[in-house]
Design a protein around this motif. Structure first.
Motif, mmCIF file in Angstrom:
data_model
loop_
_atom_site.group_PDB
_atom_site.id
_atom_site.type_symbol
_atom_site.label_atom_id
_atom_site.label_comp_id
_atom_site.label_asym_id
_atom_site.label_seq_id
_atom_site.Cartn_x
_atom_site.Cartn_y
_atom_site.Cartn_z
ATOM 1 N N ALA A 36 0.812 -1.184 -0.061
ATOM 2 C CA ALA A 36 -0.023 0.031 -0.064
ATOM 3 C C ALA A 36 0.909 1.337 -0.148
ATOM 4 N N TYR A 37 2.032 1.526 0.867
ATOM 5 C CA TYR A 37 2.855 2.186 0.731
ATOM 6 C C TYR A 37 3.425 2.545 -0.636
ATOM 7 N N GLY A 38 3.889 1.552 -1.306
ATOM 8 C CA GLY A 38 4.524 1.499 -2.531
ATOM 9 C C GLY A 38 3.557 2.098 -3.377
ATOM 10 N N ARG A 39 2.239 1.882 -3.437
ATOM 11 C CA ARG A 39 1.008 2.454 -4.180
ATOM 12 C C ARG A 39 0.576 3.758 -3.955
ATOM 13 N N ASN A 40 1.085 4.170 -2.611
ATOM 14 C CA ASN A 40 0.972 5.473 -2.152
ATOM 15 C C ASN A 40 -0.825 5.306 -1.962
ATOM 16 N N ASP A 41 -1.145 4.535 -1.518
ATOM 17 C CA ASP A 41 -2.642 4.064 -1.187
ATOM 18 C C ASP A 41 -2.849 4.453 0.411
ATOM 19 N N ASN A 42 -3.224 5.555 0.799
ATOM 20 C CA ASN A 42 -3.372 6.150 1.714
ATOM 21 C C ASN A 42 -4.539 5.464 2.550
ATOM 22 N N ALA A 43 -5.608 5.036 2.110
ATOM 23 C CA ALA A 43 -6.697 4.329 2.607
ATOM 24 C C ALA A 43 -6.320 2.878 3.220
ATOM 25 N N ALA A 44 -5.570 2.001 2.205
ATOM 26 C CA ALA A 44 -5.222 0.939 2.464
ATOM 27 C C ALA A 44 -3.880 1.009 3.794
ATOM 28 N N ARG A 45 -3.276 1.697 3.671
ATOM 29 C CA ARG A 45 -2.393 1.922 4.811
ATOM 30 C C ARG A 45 -2.892 2.285 6.062
ATOM 31 N N ARG A 46 -3.946 2.936 6.035
ATOM 32 C CA ARG A 46 -4.686 2.920 7.546
ATOM 33 C C ARG A 46 -5.482 1.764 7.926
#
Length: 102
Positions: free
Chosen positions: A91-101
């Protein structure tokens, strides 16, 4: 597990992915790891989780070799933590803030 790791270290991500798939098929019929198993080599599923993590970490330049599936860790705590760690890093690699949370 060690052949898979060696293939990744040699830059052979596609061959490592084939080894990972063979391990996934072999692990499918095995019982899940014990809840507090600390050594992933003690179960086929524990090894599979570690291999999938290494495939993502060490095989990243070859995105075609990344598995789209996630192993079932059963009740085993450490394999489940490893799966969640890799999901978070992806998620971090995709810059996916929702998934990171999540």
């Amino acid at each position: 597990m060690w052949l898979h790791y060696a293939l990744l270290q040699q830059g052979q991500s596609s061959e490592a992915a084939r080894q990972l798939e063979a391990c996934r098929q072999a692990a499918a019929g095995t019982p899940p790891a014990a809840r507090f198993e600390l050594d992933p080599d003690d179960s086929a599923r524990g090894s599979l989780v570690q291999m999938r993590a290494r495939q993502w970490i060490d095989g990243r330049p070859d995105s075609a070799a990344l598995p789209k599936w996630s192993p079932d860790p059963g009740d085993a705590v450490l394999p489940a933590m490893t799966i969640e760690l890799i999901r978070g890093l992806q998620a971090y690699g995709r810059n996916d803030n929702a998934a990171r949370r999540a």
